[in-house]
Motif scaffolding. Structure first.
Motif, short mmCIF file in Angstrom:
data_model
loop_
_atom_site.label_atom_id
_atom_site.label_comp_id
_atom_site.label_asym_id
_atom_site.label_seq_id
_atom_site.Cartn_x
_atom_site.Cartn_y
_atom_site.Cartn_z
N GLY A 49 10.04 -43.67 40.94
CA GLY A 49 10.77 -43.97 39.72
C GLY A 49 10.82 -45.43 39.32
O GLY A 49 11.37 -45.77 38.27
N SER B 137 16.84 -49.06 31.24
CA SER B 137 17.32 -48.19 32.31
C SER B 137 16.14 -47.62 33.10
O SER B 137 15.04 -47.45 32.57
CB SER B 137 18.13 -47.03 31.74
N ARG C 6 15.67 -44.61 36.58
CA ARG C 6 16.30 -43.77 37.59
C ARG C 6 15.35 -43.66 38.77
O ARG C 6 14.23 -43.16 38.63
CB ARG C 6 16.64 -42.38 37.06
N SER D 84 14.43 -42.15 42.53
CA SER D 84 14.65 -40.94 43.33
C SER D 84 14.24 -41.21 44.76
O SER D 84 13.31 -41.99 45.02
CB SER D 84 13.83 -39.77 42.78
N ARG E 252 27.10 -50.66 36.38
CA ARG E 252 25.75 -50.52 35.82
C ARG E 252 24.91 -49.49 36.57
O ARG E 252 24.10 -48.80 35.96
CB ARG E 252 25.02 -51.87 35.87
N PHE E 253 25.09 -49.39 37.88
CA PHE E 253 24.31 -48.47 38.71
C PHE E 253 25.20 -47.32 39.17
O PHE E 253 26.39 -47.51 39.43
CB PHE E 253 23.76 -49.18 39.95
N THR E 254 24.59 -46.15 39.31
CA THR E 254 25.29 -44.98 39.84
C THR E 254 24.42 -44.28 40.86
O THR E 254 23.27 -43.95 40.57
CB THR E 254 25.64 -43.99 38.72
N SER F 224 23.84 -40.97 43.28
CA SER F 224 24.24 -39.56 43.30
C SER F 224 23.27 -38.79 44.17
O SER F 224 22.24 -39.33 44.61
CB SER F 224 24.26 -38.99 41.89
N TYR G 1 19.61 -40.20 44.09
CA TYR G 1 19.15 -40.92 42.92
C TYR G 1 19.92 -42.24 42.80
O TYR G 1 21.04 -42.38 43.29
CB TYR G 1 19.38 -40.09 41.66
N GLN H 230 20.73 -44.29 39.40
CA GLN H 230 20.62 -44.50 37.96
C GLN H 230 20.98 -45.96 37.69
O GLN H 230 22.09 -46.39 38.03
CB GLN H 230 21.56 -43.58 37.20
N MET H 231 20.06 -46.68 37.09
CA MET H 231 20.25 -48.11 36.85
C MET H 231 20.24 -48.37 35.34
O MET H 231 19.21 -48.15 34.69
CB MET H 231 19.15 -48.92 37.54
N ASN H 232 21.36 -48.81 34.81
CA ASN H 232 21.49 -49.11 33.39
C ASN H 232 21.72 -50.60 33.18
O ASN H 232 22.14 -51.31 34.10
CB ASN H 232 22.66 -48.31 32.79
#
Length: 116
Positions: free
Chosen positions: A8, A17, A19, A21, A71-73, A75, A84, A86-88
């Protein structure tokens, strides 16, 4: 055996952004802690985010380094045995190779480059 495979990464403009994996095999992610680390050129590897018992919903516990909070999540999906990141709102200082880690094992890493 335990194996972690990241994917990813890529090149993205500031504010964009991505994401990441991390597909795990050889163990069940929901019963362990998993971490994302990153290493920028010339710098030490640092912890970015961690999750305990990914995919268990209410049983999950997450931690983040201050620089990525909001900013990042992180999960997990236990059905895919994958976590994962998730980077925004990515910033140039997020540029690094990102690694997934669990059970003292590491993936091969995936490059994230934030540049205009």
């Amino acid at each position: 055996q335990v194996q972690l495979v990241e994917s990813g990464g890529g090149l993205v403009q500031p504010g964009g952004s991505l994401r990441l994996s991390c597909a795990a095999s050889g163990f069940t992610i929901s019963t362990f802690s998993m971490r994302w680390y990153r290493q920028a050129p010339g710098k030490e590897r640092e912890l970015v985010a961690g999750i305990d018992n990914p995919g268990r919903g209410a049983g999950e516990k997450r931690v983040y380094v201050d620089s990525v909070k909001g900013r990042f999540t992180i999960s997990g999906d236990s059905s895919k045995n994958t976590i994962y990141l998730q980077m925004n709102n990515l910033k140039p200082e997020d540029t690094a190779v990102y690694y997934c880690s669990a059970l003292s094992r590491w993936g091969q890493g995936t490059q994230v480059t934030v540049s205009s």
